[in-house]
Scaffold this motif. Structure first.
Motif, PDB file in Angstrom:
ATOM      1  N   PHE A   1       8.688  15.081  -5.930  1.00  0.00           N
ATOM      2  CA  PHE A   1       9.277  14.300  -7.147  1.00  0.00           C
ATOM      3  C   PHE A   1       9.857  15.257  -7.994  1.00  0.00           C
ATOM      4  CE2 PHE A   1       5.261  11.810  -6.347  1.00  0.00           C
ATOM      5  CZ  PHE A   1       5.949  10.482  -6.641  1.00  0.00           C
ATOM      6  N   VAL A   2      11.201  15.046  -8.291  1.00  0.00           N
ATOM      7  CA  VAL A   2      12.218  15.991  -9.056  1.00  0.00           C
ATOM      8  C   VAL A   2      13.031  14.981  -9.869  1.00  0.00           C
ATOM      9  CG1 VAL A   2      14.003  17.806  -8.965  1.00  0.00           C
ATOM     10  CG2 VAL A   2      12.225  17.402  -7.118  1.00  0.00           C
ATOM     11  N   ASP A   3      13.129  15.236 -11.231  1.00  0.00           N
ATOM     12  CA  ASP A   3      14.052  14.555 -11.957  1.00  0.00           C
ATOM     13  C   ASP A   3      15.557  15.181 -11.672  1.00  0.00           C
ATOM     14  OD1 ASP A   3      15.438  13.385 -13.970  1.00  0.00           O
ATOM     15  OD2 ASP A   3      14.480  14.094 -15.973  1.00  0.00           O
ATOM     16  N   ILE A   4      16.389  14.594 -10.777  1.00  0.00           N
ATOM     17  CA  ILE A   4      17.375  15.188 -10.352  1.00  0.00           C
ATOM     18  C   ILE A   4      18.408  14.926 -11.449  1.00  0.00           C
ATOM     19  CG2 ILE A   4      19.063  14.757  -8.693  1.00  0.00           C
ATOM     20  CD1 ILE A   4      17.091  13.852  -6.426  1.00  0.00           C
ATOM     21  N   ASN A   5      18.628  14.097 -12.094  1.00  0.00           N
ATOM     22  CA  ASN A   5      19.700  13.796 -13.010  1.00  0.00           C
ATOM     23  C   ASN A   5      19.052  13.678 -14.556  1.00  0.00           C
ATOM     24  OD1 ASN A   5      17.839  11.632 -12.945  1.00  0.00           O
ATOM     25  ND2 ASN A   5      19.508  10.266 -13.048  1.00  0.00           N
ATOM     26  N   ASN A   6      18.219  14.528 -14.829  1.00  0.00           N
ATOM     27  CA  ASN A   6      17.430  14.966 -16.040  1.00  0.00           C
ATOM     28  C   ASN A   6      17.692  13.776 -17.077  1.00  0.00           C
ATOM     29  OD1 ASN A   6      17.186  17.550 -15.475  1.00  0.00           O
ATOM     30  ND2 ASN A   6      19.296  17.956 -15.757  1.00  0.00           N
ATOM     31  N   ASP A   7      17.121  12.637 -16.567  1.00  0.00           N
ATOM     32  CA  ASP A   7      17.058  11.384 -17.633  1.00  0.00           C
ATOM     33  C   ASP A   7      15.689  11.047 -17.770  1.00  0.00           C
ATOM     34  OD1 ASP A   7      15.950  10.555 -15.247  1.00  0.00           O
ATOM     35  OD2 ASP A   7      17.003   8.845 -15.134  1.00  0.00           O
ATOM     36  N   GLY A   8      14.723  12.107 -17.482  1.00  0.00           N
ATOM     37  CA  GLY A   8      13.273  11.831 -17.978  1.00  0.00           C
ATOM     38  C   GLY A   8      12.489  11.107 -17.002  1.00  0.00           C
ATOM     39  N   TRP A   9      13.016  10.883 -15.926  1.00  0.00           N
ATOM     40  CA  TRP A   9      12.347   9.937 -14.821  1.00  0.00           C
ATOM     41  C   TRP A   9      12.334  10.790 -13.626  1.00  0.00           C
ATOM     42  CZ3 TRP A   9       9.624   5.344 -15.835  1.00  0.00           C
ATOM     43  CH2 TRP A   9      10.037   4.638 -17.006  1.00  0.00           C
ATOM     44  N   GLU A  10      10.900  10.618 -13.249  1.00  0.00           N
ATOM     45  CA  GLU A  10      10.862  11.625 -11.812  1.00  0.00           C
ATOM     46  C   GLU A  10      11.422  10.933 -10.432  1.00  0.00           C
ATOM     47  OE1 GLU A  10       7.572  14.868 -12.195  1.00  0.00           O
ATOM     48  OE2 GLU A  10       6.850  12.809 -12.115  1.00  0.00           O
ATOM     49  N   ASP A  11      12.448  11.480  -9.887  1.00  0.00           N
ATOM     50  CA  ASP A  11      12.979  10.789  -8.767  1.00  0.00           C
ATOM     51  C   ASP A  11      12.219  11.476  -7.404  1.00  0.00           C
ATOM     52  OD1 ASP A  11      15.228   9.713 -10.383  1.00  0.00           O
ATOM     53  OD2 ASP A  11      15.873  11.746 -10.567  1.00  0.00           O
ATOM     54  N   LEU A  12      12.704  10.971  -6.221  1.00  0.00           N
ATOM     55  CA  LEU A  12      11.977  11.175  -5.023  1.00  0.00           C
ATOM     56  C   LEU A  12      13.099  11.965  -4.182  1.00  0.00           C
ATOM     57  CD1 LEU A  12       9.412   8.487  -4.147  1.00  0.00           C
ATOM     58  CD2 LEU A  12       8.873  11.072  -4.290  1.00  0.00           C
ATOM     59  N   LEU A  13      12.861  13.299  -3.836  1.00  0.00           N
ATOM     60  CA  LEU A  13      13.631  13.891  -2.941  1.00  0.00           C
ATOM     61  C   LEU A  13      12.818  14.026  -1.463  1.00  0.00           C
ATOM     62  CD1 LEU A  13      16.352  15.318  -2.703  1.00  0.00           C
ATOM     63  CD2 LEU A  13      15.271  17.517  -3.109  1.00  0.00           C
ATOM     64  N   VAL A  14      13.284  13.628  -0.560  1.00  0.00           N
ATOM     65  CA  VAL A  14      12.854  13.508   0.803  1.00  0.00           C
ATOM     66  C   VAL A  14      13.495  14.156   1.911  1.00  0.00           C
ATOM     67  CG1 VAL A  14      11.815  12.074   2.623  1.00  0.00           C
ATOM     68  CG2 VAL A  14      11.963  11.201   0.275  1.00  0.00           C
ATOM     69  N   ALA A  15      13.077  15.291   2.486  1.00  0.00           N
ATOM     70  CA  ALA A  15      13.705  16.112   3.380  1.00  0.00           C
ATOM     71  C   ALA A  15      13.309  15.402   4.825  1.00  0.00           C
ATOM     72  CB  ALA A  15      13.344  17.544   3.242  1.00  0.00           C
ATOM     73  N   ASN A  16      14.318  15.207   5.697  1.00  0.00           N
ATOM     74  CA  ASN A  16      13.932  14.262   7.045  1.00  0.00           C
ATOM     75  C   ASN A  16      14.608  14.930   8.222  1.00  0.00           C
ATOM     76  OD1 ASN A  16      16.280  12.484   7.255  1.00  0.00           O
ATOM     77  ND2 ASN A  16      15.847  12.172   4.962  1.00  0.00           N
ATOM     78  N   GLY A  17      14.558  14.506   9.381  1.00  0.00           N
ATOM     79  CA  GLY A  17      15.318  14.940  10.367  1.00  0.00           C
ATOM     80  C   GLY A  17      14.361  14.807  11.890  1.00  0.00           C
TER      81      GLY A  17
END
Length: 639
Positions: free
Chosen positions: A613-629
């Motif tokens: 969970f990372v707030d990628i765009n600094n808008d106060g909401w936690e986004d999801l960053l998923v590493a895959n492959g």
């Protein structure tokens, strides 16, 4: 044991496989002895060529094994008609994406071979899209009004191959976007996740469709789902598209023109290129080294090697510790004021050559600096090293005979000392085979290495208290674990993600643990690869996201009546869960957890190894960053 000829420059040498690493270090023309590490002994690899010129004849037993493995993946031989048809559709879709790759140079004559003369194509872009996010860097539009699996058909229908091209142009070309002729290249990929066999020579497929490209410093992505009707010729060699409809979610992401047109920029080379270890070892990748090193050094093909971030020298800048496979030294990169990284591995005393699977940089002795913990595999042990405050480390403690996969730290007993939890993802020698048709082993594997909880007793001394605190039954194939106070009672609880079986959620009650995963609907029986906590809905309660494995083949096959026909309904449901993908569990407090994965469209993480969970765009909401492959070798076009 087999013989391998390795060519370096103009010299050839014959080596036994067990001596291959030595060949790389001292082979004439490849640098002298006495090097600091393997990479420095190789000289400048960019000016040399290493080629495996010959591998001796494979044994008859290995040949027979390969033939047996190939036979397992022959749908025509094992009666899966739907998979035979899938292979035909996949071949046609591969050609479609290949021939649409350059929209401004379409070979329409060649492309038209893939379409039935009576082909119908509904609009590939839904008429009503809603902007769900618009910021400085990009905007996102979705058909959020579509709350059913199949979206109502758009009135406009296009006919024939020319009709498809017109609909395709409408998908890409709009006033707020760009003209088709300005798009130099289109990246396009399909993932077929459902197939329905109809009458003879007719079938349909559902597939995820992904498109992306770059136009005048703007990037775009389109994610959609198509329902395609197919017709095959009598030879069943070619499947032709007969009808295309958009079903399910549709999303497009467009970058905005600005000084920084994208959120992220590739900077690997700019921050690491000043290091010999980068130029001569890291840049060449895992496959390069796997073909040049003894397999017994544990150059694991799956790449389960860890990374840790922390300030090792107290300068306020985060540094990076990189675990590597056996035979290659672990690396400590210290950050400079200009943002570059300097390899200080040898000077810091942390350039272990043992295969390492996980690491932590944490202050274990409360002296204000970051100590180092490394889980090694080729020499099973967990190594604890003390930091002198300047980024120099000394061996302090070894936990022997533990094949650790992942490490996490928290103060579980409230004594102000960080304790360690070690995941041990490996099977016991007498474990039932997951490949031998043992159904219960697949859905409920319980013969893995035992995870450990090490209590920190101070002065970098640790005691194994796993059984004492109620974690005795924790010997599944554990990939990852994460601490969090999910019940808001002031202490740290633990979620453990397991492969081939239910996950654990250990509730902490005064330093003793109870597995409440089943009770609180938090088991998520799946291929648990990673786990992360975050309050995605900002309700004050910590939710949990588990990375699993999405399987298009599983989604096609498992729902069919002839898949595991004798299995109980509960077991069939578990198999469906295996194929679905990632899981988002909403923390509903006293009501436990609620699976909201599908409604929030977060299951499709492909083969997901990690997430956060990372707030990628600094808008106060936690986004999801998923590493895959996954391991694809030379096939780089897998969706």
């Amino acid at each position: 044991m087999y013989d391998v000829i390795v060519q370096c420059g103009r010299r050839l040498a014959l080596w036994r496989r067990s001596c291959l690493l030595v060949a790389l270090v001292v082979l004439p023309g490849c640098g002298g002895s006495g090097s600091e590490d393997v990479s420095q002994g190789l000289g400048n690899l960019s000016e040399r060529t290493f080629v495996v010129d010959h591998v001796s004849t494979v044994s008859a037993a290995e040949t027979a094994r390969k033939q047996w493995l190939d036979s397992l993946d022959d749908p025509q031989a094992d009666g899966w008609e739907s998979e035979v048809l899938h292979n035909q559709a996949k071949k046609s879709l591969s050609k479609l994406s290949e021939w649409l790759a350059k929209p401004n140079e379409l070979d329409t004559q060649k492309l038209s071979r893939l379409f039935d003369k009576e082909m119908l194509c509904e609009s590939l872009r839904p008429a009503a899209l809603t902007t769900v996010y618009e910021g400085e860097n990009f905007l996102v539009r979705r058909n959020v009004a579509a709350d059913t699996e199949e979206v109502a058909a758009v009135p406009q229908t296009y006919r024939g191959f020319e009709g498809f091209l017109e609909s395709f142009r409408h998908l890409l070309v709009r006033e707020d976007f760009f003209a088709l002729q300005s798009l130099p290249r289109l990246n396009m990929a399909f993932k077929v996740y459902d197939i329905d066999v109809r009458e003879e020579q007719h079938f349909s497929t559902k597939q995820y469709v992904a498109m992306s490209g770059v136009v005048e410093n703007q990037t775009f992505e389109i994610h959609s789902e198509w329902l395609i009707d197919w017709i095959t010729d009598e030879s069943h060699e070619l499947a032709k598209l007969q009808r295309i409809r958009v079903v399910g979610p549709f999303e497009e992401t467009l970058s905005q023109m600005s000084a920084t047109p994208t959120l992220f920029s590739e900077c690997t080379e700019s921050i690491l290129s000043n290091n010999r270890s980068f130029q001569e070892q890291l840049i060449w990748g895992r496959n390069f080294w796997r073909h040049r090193m003894d397999a017994q050094l544990d150059t694991n093909i799956s790449g389960h090697n860890g990374i840790a971030v922390g300030d090792v020298n107290g300068d306020g800048l985060e540094d990076v510790y990189l675990c590597q496979p056996g035979g290659l030294p672990n690396r400590l990169f210290v950050r400079n004021l200009d943002g570059t990284l300097t390899d200080c591995s040898n000077a810091a005393g942390v350039d272990w050559n043992d295969s390492s699977r996980g690491a932590l940089l944490v202050d274990l002795d409360n002296d204000g600096d970051q100590d180092l913990v490394v889980a090694t595999r080729s020499k099973p042990a967990t190594i604890i090293m003390s930091n002198d405050g300047s980024g120099k480390f000394e061996l302090s403690h070894v936990v022997p005979d533990v094949t650790g996969t992942m490490l996490c730290a928290a103060d579980f007993d409230g004594d102000a000392l960080l304790d360690l939890y070690i995941c041990a993802e490996h099977a016991d020698a007498d474990a039932p085979s997951l490949r031998g048709g043992v159904l219960n082993a697949f859905v409920d594997f319980d013969h893995g290495g035992k995870n450990l909880l090490l209590r920190n007793d101070g002065d970098l001394q640790f005691t194994n208290v796993t059984d004492e605190v109620g974690m005795a039954e924790n010997h599944r194939l554990s990939f990852a674990a994460s601490w969090e106070d999910f019940d808001d009672d002031g202490d740290q609880d633990l979620y453990v993600a397991n492969d081939f079986g239910p996950n654990h959620l250990y509730r902490n009650e005064a330093g003793n643990f109870t597995d409440v995963a089943a009770e609180l609907e938090g088991e998520d029986r799946n291929f648990g690869m990673s786990v992360s906590w975050g309050d995605y809905d900002r309700d004050g309660r910590m939710d949990v996201y588990v990375s699993n494995m999405f399987s298009a083949a599983g989604n096609r096959i498992v729902p069919k009546d002839d898949f595991q026909p004798d299995a109980a309904a509960a077991e069939r449901a578990i198999f469906k869960q295996f194929a679905r993908g990632n899981t988002l569990l909403k923390n509903a407090s006293q009501d436990g957890f609620v699976d909201v994965s599908t409604e929030h469209r977060v299951t499709m993480g492909r083969w997901a190894w990690g997430s956060n969970f990372v707030d990628i765009n600094n808008d106060g909401w936690e986004d999801l960053l998923v590493a895959n492959g996954n391991i694809t070798g030379d096939a780089a076009d897998d969706l």
